[in-house]
Design a protein around this motif. Structure first.
Motif, PDB file in Angstrom:
ATOM      1  N   LEU A 121       0.839  -1.199   0.000  1.00 11.14           N
ATOM      2  CA  LEU A 121       0.000   0.000   0.000  1.00 11.14           C
ATOM      3  C   LEU A 121       0.873   1.248   0.000  1.00 11.14           C
ATOM      4  CD1 LEU A 121      -2.599  -1.032   2.699  1.00 11.14           C
ATOM      5  CD2 LEU A 121      -2.884  -1.073   0.236  1.00 11.14           C
ATOM      6  N   SER A 122       0.351   2.289  -0.611  1.00 13.78           N
ATOM      7  CA  SER A 122       1.077   3.552  -0.614  1.00 13.78           C
ATOM      8  C   SER A 122       1.201   4.046   0.812  1.00 13.78           C
ATOM      9  CB  SER A 122       0.340   4.587  -1.436  1.00 13.78           C
ATOM     10  OG  SER A 122       0.931   5.838  -1.242  1.00 13.78           O
ATOM     11  N   ILE A 123       2.377   4.556   1.144  1.00 15.65           N
ATOM     12  CA  ILE A 123       2.582   5.072   2.486  1.00 15.65           C
ATOM     13  C   ILE A 123       1.649   6.257   2.736  1.00 15.65           C
ATOM     14  CG2 ILE A 123       4.516   6.576   1.841  1.00 15.65           C
ATOM     15  CD1 ILE A 123       4.267   4.541   5.072  1.00 15.65           C
ATOM     16  N   ALA A 124       1.268   6.952   1.667  1.00 15.66           N
ATOM     17  CA  ALA A 124       0.343   8.075   1.818  1.00 15.66           C
ATOM     18  C   ALA A 124      -1.033   7.567   2.261  1.00 15.66           C
ATOM     19  CB  ALA A 124       0.228   8.839   0.506  1.00 15.66           C
ATOM     20  N   GLN A 158      -2.120  11.798  -3.977  1.00 13.19           N
ATOM     21  CA  GLN A 158      -2.234  13.225  -3.793  1.00 13.19           C
ATOM     22  C   GLN A 158      -3.680  13.670  -3.650  1.00 13.19           C
ATOM     23  OE1 GLN A 158      -0.706  14.737  -7.471  1.00 13.19           O
ATOM     24  NE2 GLN A 158      -0.141  16.607  -6.393  1.00 13.19           N
ATOM     25  N   GLY A 159      -4.505  13.180  -4.573  1.00 19.69           N
ATOM     26  CA  GLY A 159      -5.918  13.553  -4.571  1.00 19.69           C
ATOM     27  C   GLY A 159      -6.575  13.189  -3.262  1.00 19.69           C
ATOM     28  N   LEU A 160      -6.256  12.004  -2.763  1.00 15.07           N
ATOM     29  CA  LEU A 160      -6.861  11.553  -1.506  1.00 15.07           C
ATOM     30  C   LEU A 160      -6.438  12.424  -0.337  1.00 15.07           C
ATOM     31  CD1 LEU A 160      -6.729   7.695  -1.775  1.00 15.07           C
ATOM     32  CD2 LEU A 160      -8.735   9.075  -1.290  1.00 15.07           C
ATOM     33  N   VAL A 161      -5.158  12.761  -0.301  1.00 15.42           N
ATOM     34  CA  VAL A 161      -4.682  13.594   0.798  1.00 15.42           C
ATOM     35  C   VAL A 161      -5.346  14.967   0.739  1.00 15.42           C
ATOM     36  CG1 VAL A 161      -2.652  14.714   1.785  1.00 15.42           C
ATOM     37  CG2 VAL A 161      -2.506  12.354   1.038  1.00 15.42           C
ATOM     38  N   GLN A 162      -5.429  15.539  -0.473  1.00 11.23           N
ATOM     39  CA  GLN A 162      -6.104  16.822  -0.624  1.00 11.23           C
ATOM     40  C   GLN A 162      -7.573  16.723  -0.203  1.00 11.23           C
ATOM     41  OE1 GLN A 162      -4.889  19.751  -1.369  1.00 11.23           O
ATOM     42  NE2 GLN A 162      -2.825  18.890  -1.503  1.00 11.23           N
ATOM     43  N   LEU A 163      -8.157  15.610  -0.602  1.00  7.28           N
ATOM     44  CA  LEU A 163      -9.566  15.383  -0.294  1.00  7.28           C
ATOM     45  C   LEU A 163      -9.768  15.310   1.208  1.00  7.28           C
ATOM     46  CD1 LEU A 163     -11.608  14.993  -2.519  1.00  7.28           C
ATOM     47  CD2 LEU A 163     -11.591  12.559  -2.060  1.00  7.28           C
ATOM     48  N   ALA A 164      -8.841  14.646   1.886  1.00  6.87           N
ATOM     49  CA  ALA A 164      -8.947  14.513   3.335  1.00  6.87           C
ATOM     50  C   ALA A 164      -8.893  15.885   3.984  1.00  6.87           C
ATOM     51  CB  ALA A 164      -7.832  13.630   3.871  1.00  6.87           C
ATOM     52  N   VAL A 165      -8.040  16.754   3.453  1.00  6.40           N
ATOM     53  CA  VAL A 165      -7.934  18.098   4.012  1.00  6.40           C
ATOM     54  C   VAL A 165      -9.232  18.866   3.789  1.00  6.40           C
ATOM     55  CG1 VAL A 165      -6.725  20.291   3.837  1.00  6.40           C
ATOM     56  CG2 VAL A 165      -5.447  18.142   3.724  1.00  6.40           C
ATOM     57  N   SER A 166      -9.722  18.855   2.536  1.00  7.38           N
ATOM     58  CA  SER A 166     -10.920  19.640   2.253  1.00  7.38           C
ATOM     59  C   SER A 166     -12.180  18.994   2.828  1.00  7.38           C
ATOM     60  CB  SER A 166     -11.068  19.826   0.741  1.00  7.38           C
ATOM     61  OG  SER A 166     -11.299  18.585   0.131  1.00  7.38           O
ATOM     62  N   GLN A 167     -12.171  17.671   2.882  1.00  9.07           N
ATOM     63  CA  GLN A 167     -13.335  16.964   3.389  1.00  9.07           C
ATOM     64  C   GLN A 167     -13.550  17.263   4.863  1.00  9.07           C
ATOM     65  OE1 GLN A 167     -14.514  16.508   0.901  1.00  9.07           O
ATOM     66  NE2 GLN A 167     -15.511  14.592   0.501  1.00  9.07           N
ATOM     67  N   GLY A 168     -12.466  17.658   5.542  1.00 10.49           N
ATOM     68  CA  GLY A 168     -12.607  18.056   6.932  1.00 10.49           C
ATOM     69  C   GLY A 168     -13.641  19.160   7.083  1.00 10.49           C
ATOM     70  N   TYR A 169     -13.807  19.955   6.039  1.00  9.82           N
ATOM     71  CA  TYR A 169     -14.805  21.025   6.103  1.00  9.82           C
ATOM     72  C   TYR A 169     -16.149  20.576   5.561  1.00  9.82           C
ATOM     73  CZ  TYR A 169     -10.373  23.373   6.573  1.00  9.82           C
ATOM     74  OH  TYR A 169      -9.113  23.707   6.970  1.00  9.82           O
ATOM     75  N   LYS A 170     -16.094  19.759   4.528  1.00 16.67           N
ATOM     76  CA  LYS A 170     -17.355  19.317   3.930  1.00 16.67           C
ATOM     77  C   LYS A 170     -17.998  18.201   4.732  1.00 16.67           C
ATOM     78  CE  LYS A 170     -16.069  20.147  -0.845  1.00 16.67           C
ATOM     79  NZ  LYS A 170     -15.489  19.333  -1.911  1.00 16.67           N
ATOM     80  N   GLY A 171     -17.185  17.401   5.362  1.00 16.01           N
ATOM     81  CA  GLY A 171     -17.710  16.365   6.239  1.00 16.01           C
ATOM     82  C   GLY A 171     -18.179  15.083   5.556  1.00 16.01           C
ATOM     83  N   ASP A 172     -17.716  14.832   4.344  1.00 18.14           N
ATOM     84  CA  ASP A 172     -18.123  13.591   3.678  1.00 18.14           C
ATOM     85  C   ASP A 172     -17.110  12.489   3.984  1.00 18.14           C
ATOM     86  OD1 ASP A 172     -19.160  11.609   2.140  1.00 18.14           O
ATOM     87  OD2 ASP A 172     -18.672  12.530   0.211  1.00 18.14           O
ATOM     88  N   TRP A 173     -17.098  12.018   5.211  1.00 20.57           N
ATOM     89  CA  TRP A 173     -16.100  11.030   5.608  1.00 20.57           C
ATOM     90  C   TRP A 173     -16.326   9.684   4.934  1.00 20.57           C
ATOM     91  CZ3 TRP A 173     -12.114  13.186   7.617  1.00 20.57           C
ATOM     92  CH2 TRP A 173     -12.271  14.372   8.343  1.00 20.57           C
ATOM     93  N   SER A 174     -17.578   9.320   4.787  1.00 22.16           N
ATOM     94  CA  SER A 174     -17.846   8.012   4.183  1.00 22.16           C
ATOM     95  C   SER A 174     -17.354   7.973   2.740  1.00 22.16           C
ATOM     96  CB  SER A 174     -19.336   7.708   4.247  1.00 22.16           C
ATOM     97  OG  SER A 174     -20.071   8.797   3.749  1.00 22.16           O
ATOM     98  N   GLY A 175     -17.532   9.078   2.022  1.00 22.02           N
ATOM     99  CA  GLY A 175     -17.052   9.149   0.648  1.00 22.02           C
ATOM    100  C   GLY A 175     -15.540   9.044   0.594  1.00 22.02           C
ATOM    101  N   LEU A 176     -14.916   9.672   1.574  1.00 23.24           N
ATOM    102  CA  LEU A 176     -13.463   9.646   1.620  1.00 23.24           C
ATOM    103  C   LEU A 176     -12.941   8.234   1.871  1.00 23.24           C
ATOM    104  CD1 LEU A 176     -11.051  11.435   1.460  1.00 23.24           C
ATOM    105  CD2 LEU A 176     -11.231  11.849   3.895  1.00 23.24           C
ATOM    106  N   PHE A 177     -13.615   7.521   2.774  1.00 25.91           N
ATOM    107  CA  PHE A 177     -13.203   6.144   3.042  1.00 25.91           C
ATOM    108  C   PHE A 177     -13.406   5.271   1.805  1.00 25.91           C
ATOM    109  CE2 PHE A 177     -12.761   7.012   7.501  1.00 25.91           C
ATOM    110  CZ  PHE A 177     -11.840   6.078   7.902  1.00 25.91           C
ATOM    111  N   ALA A 178     -14.488   5.530   1.090  1.00 23.40           N
ATOM    112  CA  ALA A 178     -14.709   4.779  -0.146  1.00 23.40           C
ATOM    113  C   ALA A 178     -13.559   5.031  -1.118  1.00 23.40           C
ATOM    114  CB  ALA A 178     -16.041   5.174  -0.769  1.00 23.40           C
ATOM    115  N   GLY A 179     -13.132   6.290  -1.220  1.00 22.89           N
ATOM    116  CA  GLY A 179     -12.013   6.626  -2.094  1.00 22.89           C
ATOM    117  C   GLY A 179     -10.739   5.929  -1.666  1.00 22.89           C
TER     118      GLY A 179
END
Lengths: 308, 307
Positions: free
Chosen positions: A124-127, B257-278
Motif C-alpha cells: 500500500l502507498s505510504i500516503a 495526492q488527490g486523496l490527501v487533498q480530499l482529506a484536508v478539504s473533506q474536513g470542512y465538507k464532512g463527507d467522511w464516508s465518501g473519503l473512506f470509499a475513495g
C-alpha cells in the motif's frame, strides 16, 4: 560482434542516461551549489554567500529538532522493526513443533498464510496508510479510542497525534506497522537457505529454541539483517517519514514541531517559505546524515563472514 | 511465559546436556511441555500481529459502506446497511475517477518507459565492454541510496524551466528517471545470467544489434521484466513525494495526492464516508496485483533491499 558496436551502445544509452542525468544527477549537483547562495527560488537572481546558510542552520532550533527526530527515526525504528520481524520470521520458519517423522526444522502451522498477510501493508502507498491511521488516531471518533472505550478504558483517551509527547511515537508506530511484513519475508528467505544440518547439530547438542536463534540463526543471517537495517534507515530518513509526518500530523510538523523531520523541513523551507537555498542546505545535512548512518551501521555490524 | 503451570522440568534443563545418559527418560516429556507452551505463545503472538495488520484494512472497508452518522457514533460496529452510494459519490463527485485516470496514465506511461529504457541501458551495460561502462553503471546504482528530497528543490525548477510542470508527460519522464537506478541494477544482473550463444548466433546470421536485442534478448528476459515491472508498478502507483512537488494543478492530481487533498478539504465538507470509499478504491488495485503476482512482488521487493 564489433560491427557498429559503438553506434549501438551510444544509441541505447543516450536516452536513459540523458533522462537520468537531467532529472536526477543534475538537480543533485545543483542543490549542493545552491546551498552556498541566497537563492529564494522565487526569482532567478541570487548571489554567492559562502557558508552563511550553514552557520544559520547551526543556530536554527527547528533544524536541531528535526535532526533529533530524524536520528530517532533512523536508529530506533529499524531496531524495533527488525527485532519484531526477526522474531516473527523465526517463529514462522523454525519455531514449529517437531512432528513425527517430519523434518527437524519446521515453521508453525499456517506459515505461508502469515507471510502473505504480514506483507499486505508493504504494497500500500505510504500516503494511504498515513491517511488511514490519521483517521484511526482521531481522538473523538477514531478506531483506536473507541476500541479503548469498548474494553472499558473510558478514562484513557489520548489525543494521539495532537499530543506533543505522543505524536512522534504514534507516527513511528505506523511505519513499524507498514514495514514489519517486508522484513519477515526477507528474513524468511534468508532462513530458508540455512542448511537443516546446522539446526540438527544444535538440537543434538541440547540447544533450546532461544539458544538456536542466537547461536545459529542470527549469525548466519547477519548480512541480510545488516543490509535490511541500512535500507530501513534510508527509508526512515527520506520518503517514508516525509509522507507520514506531512499527512498525519497537523500544522508545521506536529504540535510545536514535535514531529518535524529533516526531509519535511526541507520541503517546507523550499515550497512554503520560499527559501530554496536554505532548504538545499538542510538537504545537504540530510545527505551527510544518511551517508554517516550507512557507514556507521556497516562498520558496527562488521563481523567475520560466515560461509555455509 | 512465566505463568506456565509446570515449573518443575525447567531447572533440569541446564543440567541435561552434561549427564546425557542418566536423564534419558525425562527429556521427551520436558521437550513436549516446552514445545507446547512455546507453541501456544508463538502462535498467539503471530495471530495477534496478523489481527493487527488486517483490522485497520477491514475497518476501512467496513467504514466505506457506512453513513457519516454511524462512522462517528460507533466506529467499530458493522454497517446497518451497505451504502454503495458512498462509492459512487466518491467516484463521481469527489473526482476519484479523474485521479484514477491520471494515475493510470502516469503509471502506464512511465512503466512502459522505465522497462524499455531500463532494459536498453541494462543490456548494454551487462553485455558490452567499453570505456566508462563501470562508471555509468555505478552512476545509476548510486541513485538508489541518496535522498531524493535533496534533488527535489532544483528538480522543481528544471521541470519548470522545461515547461513540464503540472503535465502528465512531465511526471512520466521524472518517474522514469527515478525508477532507472533499481531497474538498471536488477536487469543488468538479469541479462548477465542469460546465455550468450543464442544472441551470438543471431548476430552471425546477420541480425543487427538492435534487432538481436528486441527480437531475441527481450523475449528471453521476460521473467526479469515482469519482476521489475511489478516492483515499479507498485512504486509508481504509490508515489507521493514527486507528484506533491511537481504536480500542483488540481486537475492533474494522482490518487495518493488527490486523496490527501480530499482529506484536508473533506474536513470542512464532512463527507467522511465518501473519503473512506475513495481510500479503499485506491487500495484495491495494488492489493489485487499483490494477490495475483505474489511471488514476483516479493521477489522484486526483496531484491531491492539486497543491493
Amino acid at each position: 560482434m564489433q560491427h557498429g558496436k559503438y553506434r549501438f551502445i551510444v544509441g541505447f544509452l543516450a536516452l536513459p542516461l540523458g533522462l537520468y542525468a537531467l532529472f536526477v544527477i543534475w538537480p543533485f549537483i545543483q542543490s549542493i551549489y545552491y546551498s552556498f547562495t541566497d537563492w529564494t527560488g522565487l526569482s532567478p537572481e541570487f548571489k554567492m554567500v559562502g557558508f552563511d546558510n550553514y552557520s544559520r542552520m547551526l543556530d536554527d532550533d527547528i533544524f536541531w529538532k528535526s535532526l533529533q527526530h530524524s536520528l530517532l527515526f533512523a536508529l530506533l525504528l529499524p531496531v524495533v522493526t527488525i527485532g519484531l520481524a526477526l522474531f516473527f520470521a523465526f517463529m514462522i520458519n523454525v519455531g514449529g513443533r517437531k512432528r513425527k517423522n517430519g523434518p527437524v526444522i519446521t515453521g508453525v502451522r499456517g506459515s505461508s498464510f502469515y507471510k502473505i498477510v504480514y506483507f499486505f501493508p508493504q504494497v500500500l502507498s505510504i500516503a494511504i496508510v498515513a491517511l488511514l491511521f490519521a483517521f484511526a488516531y482521531n481522538p473523538d471518533s477514531g478506531a483506536l479510542n473507541s476500541l479503548l472505550r469498548g474494553i472499558g478504558l473510558d478514562h484513557v483517551q489520548p489525543l494521539w497525534l495532537g499530543d506533543p509527547d505522543l505524536a512522534l511515537w504514534a507516527v513511528m508506530a505506523v511505519l513499524v506497522w507498514s514495514t514489519v511484513g517486508f522484513f519477515v519475508v526477507l528474513f524468511s528467505a534468508g532462513m530458508a537457505s540455512i542448511p537443516a544440518e546446522m539446526y540438527e547439530a544444535a538440537l543434538l547438542d541440547g540447544a533450546n529454541r532461544v539458544t538456536t536463534f542466537f547461536r545459529v540463526t542470527l549469525p548466519l543471517l547477519w548480512d541480510t539483517v545488516q543490509s535490511g537495517w541500512v535500507y530501513m534507515g534510508i527509508l526512515a530518513l527520506g520518503a517514508e517519514s516525509f509522507a507520514v509526518v506531512q499527512i498525519m500530523t497537523t500544522g508545521p510538523g506536529g504540535p510545536d514541531y514535535s514531529t518535524t523531520v529533516m526531509v519535511l523541513y526541507v520541503y517546507q523551507k523550499a515550497f512554503r517559505d520560499g527559501q530554496a537555498a536554505y532548504a538545499t542546505t538542510i538537504g545537504v545535512a540530510l545527505l551527510v546524515v544518511t551517508l554517516a548512518f550507512a557507514a556507521v551501521v556497516m562498520r558496527l555490524g562488521r563481523r567475520e563472514r560466515l560461509e555455509y | 511465559m512465566k505463568t506456565t503451570e509446570t515449573p518443575a522440568p525447567l531447572p533440569a534443563e541446564s543440567g541435561a546436556p552434561v549427564t546425557k545418559t542418566d536423564v534419558r527418560p525425562p527429556p521427551p516429556v520436558k521437550e513436549k511441555k516446552e514445545g507446547t507452551v512455546l507453541n501456544v505463545f508463538s502462535h498467539g503472538v503471530l495471530v495477534i500481529w496478523a489481527f493487527m495488520v488486517v483490522m485497520p484494512l477491514l475497518w476501512a472497508v467496513m467504514t466505506s459502506f457506512k453513513d457519516d452518522r454511524s462512522i462517528f457514533s460507533s466506529p467499530w460496529s458493522l454497517p446497518d446497511s451497505l451504502h454503495f452510494d458512498n462509492w459512487s459519490r466518491a467516484w463521481t463527485q469527489a473526482n476519484m475517477s479523474d485521479y484514477f485516470l491520471n494515475t493510470v496514465l502516469v503509471v502506464g506511461g512511465s512503466l512502459i518507459g522505465t522497462l524499455v529504457l531500463g532494459s536498453m541501458a541494462a543490456y548494454v551495460l551487462a553485455r558490452f565492454d567499453f570505456p566508462g561502462n563501470r562508471f555509468i553503471y555505478y552512476l545509476f546504482i548510486g541513485g538508489m541510496s541518496f535522498p531524493i528530497m535533496l534533488a527535489l528543490v532544483p528538480l522543481f525548477y528544471v521541470v519548470n524551466n522545461m515547461g513540464l510542470l503540472n503535465t502528465i508527460h512531465g511526471l512520466i519522464l521524472v518517474y522514469i528517471a527515478y525508477s532507472l537506478p533499481f531497474t538498471v541494477f536488477f536487469l543488468t544482473a538479469f541479462f548477465r545470467t542469460l546465455p550468450t550463444s543464442i544472441a551470438e548466433a543471431a548476430f552471425v546470421d546477420g541480425a543487427s544489434h538492435s534487432r538481436t536485442f528486441f527480437q531475441i534478448m527481450l523475449p528471453m528476459a521476460k521473467p526479469g521484466l515482469i519482476s521489475v515491472g511489478i516492483f515499479n508498478f507498485l512504486g509508481q502507483w504509490n508515489q507521493y513525494m514527486l507528484p506533491t512537488v511537481l504536480n500542483t494543478d488540481p486537475d492533474k492530481r494522482v490518487l495518493t495526492q488527490g486523496l490527501v487533498q480530499l482529506a484536508v478539504s473533506q474536513g470542512y465538507k464532512g463527507d467522511w464516508s465518501g473519503l473512506f470509499a475513495g481510500l479503499v478504491m485506491a487500495m484495491l488495485p495494488v492489493l489485487a496485483a499483490y494477490i495475483v503476482f505474489q511471488r514476483q512482488v516479493v521477489q522484486g521487493l526483496t531484491a531491492g533491499a539486497l543491493k
